[in-house]
Design a protein around this motif. Structure first.
Motif, PDB file in Angstrom:
ATOM      1  N   ALA A  23     -45.383   8.916 -24.233  1.00  0.00           N
ATOM      2  CA  ALA A  23     -46.014   8.593 -23.072  1.00  0.00           C
ATOM      3  C   ALA A  23     -45.761   7.437 -22.697  1.00  0.00           C
ATOM      4  CB  ALA A  23     -47.264   9.113 -23.030  1.00  0.00           C
ATOM      5  N   LEU A  24     -45.608   6.413 -23.686  1.00  0.00           N
ATOM      6  CA  LEU A  24     -45.580   5.092 -22.900  1.00  0.00           C
ATOM      7  C   LEU A  24     -44.064   4.520 -22.488  1.00  0.00           C
ATOM      8  CD1 LEU A  24     -48.107   3.295 -25.389  1.00  0.00           C
ATOM      9  CD2 LEU A  24     -48.354   3.652 -22.928  1.00  0.00           C
ATOM     10  N   THR A  25     -43.049   5.119 -23.379  1.00  0.00           N
ATOM     11  CA  THR A  25     -41.887   5.062 -23.128  1.00  0.00           C
ATOM     12  C   THR A  25     -41.284   5.608 -21.648  1.00  0.00           C
ATOM     13  OG1 THR A  25     -41.277   6.637 -24.519  1.00  0.00           O
ATOM     14  CG2 THR A  25     -41.144   4.432 -25.417  1.00  0.00           C
ATOM     15  N   ALA A  26     -41.968   6.767 -21.493  1.00  0.00           N
ATOM     16  CA  ALA A  26     -41.667   7.445 -20.349  1.00  0.00           C
ATOM     17  C   ALA A  26     -42.202   6.805 -19.202  1.00  0.00           C
ATOM     18  CB  ALA A  26     -42.263   8.915 -20.511  1.00  0.00           C
ATOM     19  N   ALA A  27     -43.177   6.092 -19.300  1.00  0.00           N
ATOM     20  CA  ALA A  27     -44.040   5.315 -18.374  1.00  0.00           C
ATOM     21  C   ALA A  27     -43.278   4.038 -18.067  1.00  0.00           C
ATOM     22  CB  ALA A  27     -45.495   4.959 -18.537  1.00  0.00           C
ATOM     23  N   PHE A  87     -54.785   1.169 -18.136  1.00  0.00           N
ATOM     24  CA  PHE A  87     -55.090  -0.182 -18.623  1.00  0.00           C
ATOM     25  C   PHE A  87     -54.074  -0.995 -18.655  1.00  0.00           C
ATOM     26  CE2 PHE A  87     -56.545  -3.182 -21.854  1.00  0.00           C
ATOM     27  CZ  PHE A  87     -57.562  -3.792 -20.950  1.00  0.00           C
ATOM     28  N   LEU A  88     -52.956  -0.360 -19.211  1.00  0.00           N
ATOM     29  CA  LEU A  88     -51.766  -1.498 -19.271  1.00  0.00           C
ATOM     30  C   LEU A  88     -51.230  -1.707 -17.898  1.00  0.00           C
ATOM     31  CD1 LEU A  88     -49.787   0.310 -22.104  1.00  0.00           C
ATOM     32  CD2 LEU A  88     -51.556  -1.573 -22.190  1.00  0.00           C
ATOM     33  N   LYS A  89     -51.108  -0.582 -16.868  1.00  0.00           N
ATOM     34  CA  LYS A  89     -50.592  -0.965 -15.633  1.00  0.00           C
ATOM     35  C   LYS A  89     -51.531  -2.065 -14.931  1.00  0.00           C
ATOM     36  CE  LYS A  89     -48.052   3.430 -15.479  1.00  0.00           C
ATOM     37  NZ  LYS A  89     -48.051   4.785 -14.519  1.00  0.00           N
TER      38      LYS A  89
END
Length: 276
Positions: free
Chosen positions: A40-44, A271-273
């Motif tokens: 999910a994170l790499t896709a984002a 949260f990361l964004k």
């Protein structure tokens, strides 16, 4: 891939492009714990660095007894790893022991940390202050101090006791398999022996540093966690100097990122964004 550091070689997955996210597992897992989050994170648009800590999985198991597995040793490994990968600033995400380790890492290089996400395990002071219920849930940490006795009990009858302890772990059998190797179970337990001896758990209160500077911190706790109380996470707010966000994940056990991957991914991504 295997990454050679000064003391050990670690099994590490690096994938994606963009702001770096370091995801750190706990006992008795490996980097595979994060497979749903990495996707999910790499896709984002994030670059994921997912190591298996020394003493676990396919990473090296150095000699030297518990001292070789002190949380500070793990922090040192991760600092070296980030340097080798040319990661300057990083989002830190930790689960279980990984949560304590990323807190330690943030304390060493706070200026290089974008955000801190703590899954299941909050600040040690909050855990110590969480009352008798938390002490009861943490009983196994005292058992783990008994070298030889703990290994024999956990491994007896084809790891029957460890299998019961990991009853809610979706990957229980895959996690147990590497622990059959000579010395593997002791190496995995030694982080408890080095990092949480009885003096730390039950001794006079020691001064514990807060999460450093003004880092944004998010805590995730799951309602089905058999090992940690909600109070042990929510109490972390008193030990955060920057912003604090708390999220309660329903219908998940201790391994919430496996039980509710979509919910955990949504929370991490938001949260990361928010924090660059």
């Amino acid at each position: 891939m295997r990454v050679q550091l000064s003391e050990v070689a670690l099994d590490v997955e690096v994938s994606g492009e963009g702001p770096a996210v370091l995801l750190v597992h706990g006992f008795p897992d490996s980097r595979h714990l994060w497979r749903g989050q990495v996707e999910a994170l790499t896709a984002a648009g994030f670059r994921c660095v997912t190591p298996t800590l020394r003493g676990f999985g396919a990473s090296d198991r150095p000699e030297g007894g518990p001292a070789a597995y002190h949380p500070a040793k793990h922090v040192g490994d991760l600092l070296q790893l980030l340097a080798l990968l040319d990661v300057d600033r990083v989002h830190l995400v930790g689960h279980d022991w990984g949560s304590g380790i990323v807190q330690g890492l943030a304390g060493v290089v706070p200026d290089r940390v974008r955000s801190l996400s703590l899954l299941s395990v909050g600040h040690l002071a909050a855990i110590r202050d969480a009352g008798w219920e938390q002490k009861q849930r943490s009983w196994y940490m005292l058992l783990f101090q008994l070298a030889g006795v703990a290994e024999d009990w956990l491994a007896r009858d084809d790891f029957a006791q460890l299998r019961e302890m990991l009853a809610e772990h979706p990957d229980a059998e895959a996690v147990i398999e590497p622990l059959r190797a000579p010395g593997a179970l002791t190496a995995a337990l030694d982080i408890y022996r080095a990092g949480l001896p009885p003096e730390v758990q039950f001794g006079a209160d020691l001064p514990l540093p807060p999460v450093p500077m003004t880092l944004p911190v998010m805590g995730l706790w799951s309602t089905g966690d058999r090992f940690l109380t909600e109070r042990s996470m929510t109490g972390t707010a008193a030990h955060v100097q920057g912003s604090w966000r708390y999220e309660r994940v329903e219908e998940a056990g201790h391994w919430l990122q496996l039980d509710q991957p979509e919910r955990v991914n949504d929370l991490l991504l938001s949260f990361l964004k928010e924090n660059g």
